[in-house]
Scaffold this motif. Sequence first.
Motif, PDB file in Angstrom:
ATOM      1  N   LEU A   1       0.842  -1.193   0.000  1.00  0.00           N
ATOM      2  CA  LEU A   1       0.000   0.000   0.000  1.00  0.00           C
ATOM      3  C   LEU A   1       0.878   1.245   0.000  1.00  0.00           C
ATOM      4  CD1 LEU A   1      -2.730  -0.865   2.688  1.00  0.00           C
ATOM      5  CD2 LEU A   1      -2.932  -1.068   0.205  1.00  0.00           C
ATOM      6  N   THR A   2       0.405   2.281  -0.682  1.00  0.00           N
ATOM      7  CA  THR A   2       1.097   3.571  -0.679  1.00  0.00           C
ATOM      8  C   THR A   2       0.329   4.531   0.215  1.00  0.00           C
ATOM      9  OG1 THR A   2       1.946   3.234  -2.912  1.00  0.00           O
ATOM     10  CG2 THR A   2       1.862   5.492  -2.101  1.00  0.00           C
ATOM     11  N   PHE A   3       1.058   5.197   1.099  1.00  0.00           N
ATOM     12  CA  PHE A   3       0.485   6.127   2.071  1.00  0.00           C
ATOM     13  C   PHE A   3       1.066   7.510   1.809  1.00  0.00           C
ATOM     14  CE2 PHE A   3       0.485   7.302   6.880  1.00  0.00           C
ATOM     15  CZ  PHE A   3      -0.629   8.113   6.708  1.00  0.00           C
ATOM     16  N   ALA A   4       0.243   8.447   1.342  1.00  0.00           N
ATOM     17  CA  ALA A   4       0.679   9.828   1.106  1.00  0.00           C
ATOM     18  C   ALA A   4       0.338  10.661   2.329  1.00  0.00           C
ATOM     19  CB  ALA A   4      -0.014  10.400  -0.132  1.00  0.00           C
TER      20      ALA A   4
ATOM     21  N   PRO B   1       3.529  17.603   0.301  1.00  0.00           N
ATOM     22  CA  PRO B   1       2.817  18.744   0.870  1.00  0.00           C
ATOM     23  C   PRO B   1       1.326  18.442   0.932  1.00  0.00           C
ATOM     24  CG  PRO B   1       4.290  19.435  -0.911  1.00  0.00           C
ATOM     25  CD  PRO B   1       4.239  17.942  -0.958  1.00  0.00           C
ATOM     26  N   VAL B   2       0.660  18.951   1.966  1.00  0.00           N
ATOM     27  CA  VAL B   2      -0.740  18.576   2.149  1.00  0.00           C
ATOM     28  C   VAL B   2      -1.609  19.007   0.969  1.00  0.00           C
ATOM     29  CG1 VAL B   2      -0.632  18.462   4.654  1.00  0.00           C
ATOM     30  CG2 VAL B   2      -1.154  20.648   3.564  1.00  0.00           C
ATOM     31  N   GLU B   3      -1.356  20.182   0.409  1.00  0.00           N
ATOM     32  CA  GLU B   3      -2.186  20.637  -0.709  1.00  0.00           C
ATOM     33  C   GLU B   3      -2.094  19.673  -1.893  1.00  0.00           C
ATOM     34  OE1 GLU B   3      -0.921  24.454   1.451  1.00  0.00           O
ATOM     35  OE2 GLU B   3       0.029  22.572   0.836  1.00  0.00           O
ATOM     36  N   GLU B   4      -0.889  19.168  -2.154  1.00  0.00           N
ATOM     37  CA  GLU B   4      -0.723  18.228  -3.267  1.00  0.00           C
ATOM     38  C   GLU B   4      -1.424  16.911  -2.974  1.00  0.00           C
ATOM     39  OE1 GLU B   4       2.777  15.791  -5.699  1.00  0.00           O
ATOM     40  OE2 GLU B   4       3.331  17.520  -4.464  1.00  0.00           O
TER      41      GLU B   4
ATOM     42  N   GLU C   1      -3.582   4.551  -2.199  1.00  0.00           N
ATOM     43  CA  GLU C   1      -4.446   3.617  -1.462  1.00  0.00           C
ATOM     44  C   GLU C   1      -4.824   4.167  -0.090  1.00  0.00           C
ATOM     45  OE1 GLU C   1      -2.129   0.984  -4.328  1.00  0.00           O
ATOM     46  OE2 GLU C   1      -1.548   2.503  -2.867  1.00  0.00           O
ATOM     47  N   VAL C   2      -3.871   4.867   0.528  1.00  0.00           N
ATOM     48  CA  VAL C   2      -4.091   5.463   1.852  1.00  0.00           C
ATOM     49  C   VAL C   2      -3.521   6.870   1.810  1.00  0.00           C
ATOM     50  CG1 VAL C   2      -3.720   5.207   4.343  1.00  0.00           C
ATOM     51  CG2 VAL C   2      -3.748   3.169   2.878  1.00  0.00           C
ATOM     52  N   ALA C   3      -4.199   7.816   2.453  1.00  0.00           N
ATOM     53  CA  ALA C   3      -3.694   9.182   2.419  1.00  0.00           C
ATOM     54  C   ALA C   3      -4.239   9.997   3.589  1.00  0.00           C
ATOM     55  CB  ALA C   3      -4.076   9.885   1.105  1.00  0.00           C
ATOM     56  N   GLU C   4      -3.465  10.984   3.952  1.00  0.00           N
ATOM     57  CA  GLU C   4      -3.960  12.051   4.817  1.00  0.00           C
ATOM     58  C   GLU C   4      -4.935  12.888   3.998  1.00  0.00           C
ATOM     59  OE1 GLU C   4      -1.875  15.683   7.331  1.00  0.00           O
ATOM     60  OE2 GLU C   4      -0.823  14.823   5.612  1.00  0.00           O
ATOM     61  N   LEU C   5      -6.026  13.346   4.635  1.00  0.00           N
ATOM     62  CA  LEU C   5      -7.008  14.134   3.902  1.00  0.00           C
ATOM     63  C   LEU C   5      -7.623  15.171   4.830  1.00  0.00           C
ATOM     64  CD1 LEU C   5      -8.185  14.182   0.987  1.00  0.00           C
ATOM     65  CD2 LEU C   5     -10.126  12.879   1.865  1.00  0.00           C
ATOM     66  N   SER C   6      -7.904  16.321   4.267  1.00  0.00           N
ATOM     67  CA  SER C   6      -8.646  17.359   4.983  1.00  0.00           C
ATOM     68  C   SER C   6      -9.949  16.788   5.527  1.00  0.00           C
ATOM     69  CB  SER C   6      -8.938  18.509   4.011  1.00  0.00           C
ATOM     70  OG  SER C   6     -10.144  19.160   4.308  1.00  0.00           O
ATOM     71  N   LEU C   7     -10.250  17.096   6.795  1.00  0.00           N
ATOM     72  CA  LEU C   7     -11.502  16.627   7.379  1.00  0.00           C
ATOM     73  C   LEU C   7     -12.695  17.162   6.600  1.00  0.00           C
ATOM     74  CD1 LEU C   7     -13.172  15.230   9.570  1.00  0.00           C
ATOM     75  CD2 LEU C   7     -12.810  17.247  11.036  1.00  0.00           C
ATOM     76  N   SER C   8     -12.648  18.419   6.195  1.00  0.00           N
ATOM     77  CA  SER C   8     -13.751  18.999   5.437  1.00  0.00           C
ATOM     78  C   SER C   8     -13.919  18.299   4.093  1.00  0.00           C
ATOM     79  CB  SER C   8     -13.527  20.493   5.222  1.00  0.00           C
ATOM     80  OG  SER C   8     -14.547  21.048   4.419  1.00  0.00           O
ATOM     81  N   SER C   9     -12.813  18.082   3.378  1.00  0.00           N
ATOM     82  CA  SER C   9     -12.901  17.410   2.081  1.00  0.00           C
ATOM     83  C   SER C   9     -13.443  15.997   2.238  1.00  0.00           C
ATOM     84  CB  SER C   9     -11.531  17.375   1.403  1.00  0.00           C
ATOM     85  OG  SER C   9     -11.075  18.674   1.110  1.00  0.00           O
TER      86      SER C   9
ATOM     87  N   THR D   1      -3.924  13.404  11.869  1.00  0.00           N
ATOM     88  CA  THR D   1      -2.526  13.745  11.597  1.00  0.00           C
ATOM     89  C   THR D   1      -2.236  15.228  11.805  1.00  0.00           C
ATOM     90  OG1 THR D   1      -3.177  13.826   9.263  1.00  0.00           O
ATOM     91  CG2 THR D   1      -2.027  11.843  10.024  1.00  0.00           C
ATOM     92  N   SER D   2      -3.264  16.059  11.688  1.00  0.00           N
ATOM     93  CA  SER D   2      -3.086  17.491  11.945  1.00  0.00           C
ATOM     94  C   SER D   2      -4.198  17.989  12.860  1.00  0.00           C
ATOM     95  CB  SER D   2      -3.113  18.289  10.636  1.00  0.00           C
ATOM     96  OG  SER D   2      -3.013  19.679  10.898  1.00  0.00           O
ATOM     97  N   ARG D   3      -3.775  18.674  13.916  1.00  0.00           N
ATOM     98  CA  ARG D   3      -4.684  19.396  14.804  1.00  0.00           C
ATOM     99  C   ARG D   3      -4.048  20.762  15.011  1.00  0.00           C
ATOM    100  NH1 ARG D   3      -7.376  15.048  18.745  1.00  0.00           N
ATOM    101  NH2 ARG D   3      -8.669  16.868  19.205  1.00  0.00           N
ATOM    102  N   MET D   4      -4.868  21.795  15.095  1.00  0.00           N
ATOM    103  CA  MET D   4      -4.288  23.127  15.264  1.00  0.00           C
ATOM    104  C   MET D   4      -5.363  24.126  15.643  1.00  0.00           C
ATOM    105  SD  MET D   4      -1.744  25.025  12.588  1.00  0.00           S
ATOM    106  CE  MET D   4      -0.821  26.496  13.044  1.00  0.00           C
TER     107      MET D   4
END
Length: 330
Positions: free
Chosen positions: A6-9, A37-40, A52-60, A79-82
């Motif tokens: 699996l690929t994890f971005a 980068p998160v935007e990419e 297959e697996v990725a970090e993603l914006s909660l809103s998206s 993965t991100s809290r702020m």
Amino acid sequence: MARLPLTFACGDYDRTRALAEDTVRPDGIDLTYLRLPVEETFFRMMRHQEFEVAELSLSSYVLSLRTDPSPFVALPVFTSRMFRHGSLYCHADAGITEPEDLRGKRIGTPEFQLTACVWMRGILADRHDVPVDSVSYFTGGQETPGRVEKAGVDLPDSLSVARIPEDRTLAAMLAEGEIDALCTPRVPSPFVAGDPRVRRVFPDVVVAEKEYYAATGIFPIMHVVVIRRDVYDRHPWVAQSLYKALLTARDLAYENLYDTSALRFMLPWLTPQLEEARALLGRDYWSYGVAGNREPLTTFLRYHHEQGLSERLWQPEELFAPESLEAAVI
């Protein structure tokens, strides 16, 4: 038996680094970690479902639930809290001396659906008497012209949302007073350069964010980890396997951050700042799972719905793979 490749971005985080360095290996999975980068990552995942697996914006991610079946299944891994009070900037001559003065103003935002901006619009409405429909929004590239919403949004007519000219940027428009304020996850270039025409809406961000936490108990969630639907449908066991590994990696980051033999990051007062964070937010201040995050998740989902981004009000448990919400008891 062969391990599942699996690929994890994902971003380059201390809390996921053990997976990137292969010191923590998910059960049964051969993981290729792509530091992006998160935007990419978000753009490529939302537009093309490349990983297959990725970090993603909660809103998206919540936006993606409008399709049936939805293209992703999330894990309650954040993965991100702020805190995002520091993400509000204004033009020095816009007549904004306190957050309440944003009513009736022109506010830029790179995309209307950005998680950070959903949070701040909700906070302004809840705590500073700035209803979401009391301002005019302008979307577009912050530093480079031409940015578009990575996920299409169908907003109610009560909201005033317009694109900026294709040859303009939000950062330049803020500096020149063509917009009054800017809500953005990234620090705009005029502020970085020390341009006196641009300042933060909350002058003392730390005080404002501590007051917010004291009043609400919320440490805002920005990103989740998602599994592509086709992968999850074929191999539902990967949800629990990845969740366990991500928890282990986070716990190692907790441990390493409090190693005082040498500073891991270039922050002179890292240790006392960590101790202060623990005192204010609790030892598990970067918690995963739903149980310890019900209030931030419920609040965000309410904001998302109130701002016209979700057709219905989702509940936290509906967002995540069932396998990641349960664990064996020994």
